[in-house]
Design an enzyme around this catalytic site. Structure first.
Site, short mmCIF file in Angstrom:
data_model
loop_
_atom_site.label_atom_id
_atom_site.label_comp_id
_atom_site.label_asym_id
_atom_site.label_seq_id
_atom_site.Cartn_x
_atom_site.Cartn_y
_atom_site.Cartn_z
N GLU A 210 0.81 -1.22 0.00
CA GLU A 210 0.00 0.00 0.00
C GLU A 210 0.85 1.28 0.00
O GLU A 210 0.65 2.18 0.83
CB GLU A 210 -0.98 0.00 1.18
CG GLU A 210 -1.96 -1.17 1.11
CD GLU A 210 -2.98 -1.17 2.24
OE1 GLU A 210 -2.90 -0.30 3.13
OE2 GLU A 210 -3.88 -2.05 2.24
N GLU A 330 -5.10 -8.90 0.08
CA GLU A 330 -5.90 -8.65 1.28
C GLU A 330 -7.36 -8.49 0.89
O GLU A 330 -7.68 -7.75 -0.04
CB GLU A 330 -5.44 -7.38 2.01
CG GLU A 330 -4.10 -7.47 2.70
CD GLU A 330 -3.76 -6.21 3.48
OE1 GLU A 330 -4.71 -5.44 3.81
OE2 GLU A 330 -2.57 -5.98 3.74
#
Length: 406
Positions: A210, A330
């Site tokens: 991220e 995820e």
């Protein structure tokens, strides 16, 4: 940590600036300042920093079965994240349990549970920043040893293991930060790659987690400039791993875009580094958002919501149709005392993913109750599953032929 120790840390950092490169100077000052401000929180974790961790060396000279990323990903079923564990950002070995509601140290018995529950992928998020011990970005050997021990738990179970850099506040995709970030990315990944270069194809490296403009207005949406810089970061990661020797020349690597976002503009901006056929796209997608991730959102799943099918249609358009495999690194749905709806959502999610041979890795942060992000599946203390119906769904799709997915 007392005030004397805090003062000593800062003083040592200032003295070391005399011999540091400009990039190293900036990074160390940022890290020491952050560590000092969180000293009270991290003091318990600090106590175990010098403990010795026994490490199995059984996978340091494995024979690599060279395979394309597409063929490797096709062998994966479902995945499970060891969340809020090695990715916690305290200091020392105690960081492993610093974010957990119960201070349960990761053990092999936990990982042994995964295959029978329909998982053959283990993602181990690891934060490295607070375990760097000098101006050369050297990782604490004890921390590296502990990471290796947990990796071995997965490898010993025949799992595909994803190892990454996770909550790294030191990478910030801005022109002013780029050179220093690339320097540190190369240094950190050179050490990880060297330690694990003897492992076979079951170990996969994921360069960034991220990456984004932390704390800025565009943190989760991104800018065109930041997206381009992240492509440069990924290029540095790939080149560093490939140059490290051993089996790393043929290892499959995971590449992500801005914030690992599932937004079309962020996905379409990903530029794969020049490499062989051993790169995998990583994306995070908690969908539908109001149901899956929003703590104030709905507890009812709407099967007519288009977020899930649109995600996989976009992934197919941009990557799968071009022979580039994808892993949803995820995903998950929070516990809102709504197990039946969560099961329905999981069924739809896994069915949509199976159409395109995309494995999905559930985010398990060991949190189950309260008002926060409760994604916990495994009761790590009692070695049981909190939600057997969700596990049964994973088991069903682990056995499902992707071509037959509806």
């Amino acid at each position: 940590m007392n005030s004397k120790k805090i003062g000593a840390m800062i003083a040592a950092a200032v003295l070391s600036l005399i011999v540091m490169t400009p990039a190293a100077t900036r990074k160390i000052v940022q890290r020491q300042t952050r560590n000092s401000s969180t000293a009270v929180e991290n003091s318990a974790a600090d106590e175990s920093e010098t403990e010795n961790v026994p490490v199995s060396q059984t996978h340091t000279n494995d024979t690599m079965t060279v395979t394309s990323a597409k063929d490797l990903v096709a062998k994966m079923t479902n995945g499970w994240n060891l969340g809020n564990t090695m990715d916690a950002t305290a200091q020392g070995l105690g960081s492993e349990v610093s974010w957990l509601p119960l201070k349960v140290t990761t053990n092999k018995y936990m990982i042994d549970m995964l295959p029978e529950a329909g998982f053959n992928v283990l993602r181990i998020p690891v934060s490295w920043g607070n375990h760097i011990i000098d101006d050369k970005y050297t990782s604490d050997p004890a921390w590296m040893d502990r990471v290796q021990e947990i990796v071995n738990y997965g490898i010993d179970n025949g799992l595909y293991v994803i190892l990454n850099t996770h909550h790294e506040e030191w990478y910030m995709p801005k022109p002013s930060e780029k050179d220093g970030d690339i320097e540190e990315i190369k240094a950190v990944w050179a050490q990880i790659a060297d330690r694990f270069k003897g492992y076979d194809e079951h170990l996969i490296f994921e360069g960034l987690n991220e990456p984004r403009l932390r704390g800025e207005g565009a943190e989760w949406t991104g800018t065109s400039e930041a997206r381009e810089i992240i492509n440069e970061y990924e290029k540095a990661f790939v080149e560093t791993v490939r140059a490290s020797g051993g089996n790393n020349g043929d290892r499959c690597l995971m590449i992500t875009g801005y914030a690992a976002s599932s937004a079309y503009n962020n996905l379409s901006a990903i530029e794969l580094p020049e490499d062989s056929d051993k790169l995998i796209i990583s994306v995070h997608a908690y969908l539908p958002y109001s149901f899956a991730l929003d703590t104030k959102g709905t507890d009812k799943y709407d099967p007519e919501d288009t977020a899930i099918p649109e995600l996989f249609e976009h992934l197919n358009e941009l990557f799968i149709s071009k022979g580039i495999p994808v892993i949803v690194g995820e995903f998950g749905t929070m516990n809102k005392e709504n197990t039946e709806d969560r099961v329905k959502c999981l069924e739809d999610y896994l069915a949509a993913a199976a159409k395109y041979d995309i494995p999905c890795v559930w985010w398990d942060n060991y949190a189950r109750i309260g008002n926060g992000e409760n994604f916990g599946l495994m009761n790590r203390a009692d070695l049981e599953w909190y939600f057997p119906d969700l596990i049964e769904t994973f088991k069903t799709y682990a056995e499902k032929d992707p071509a037959s997915a509806e």
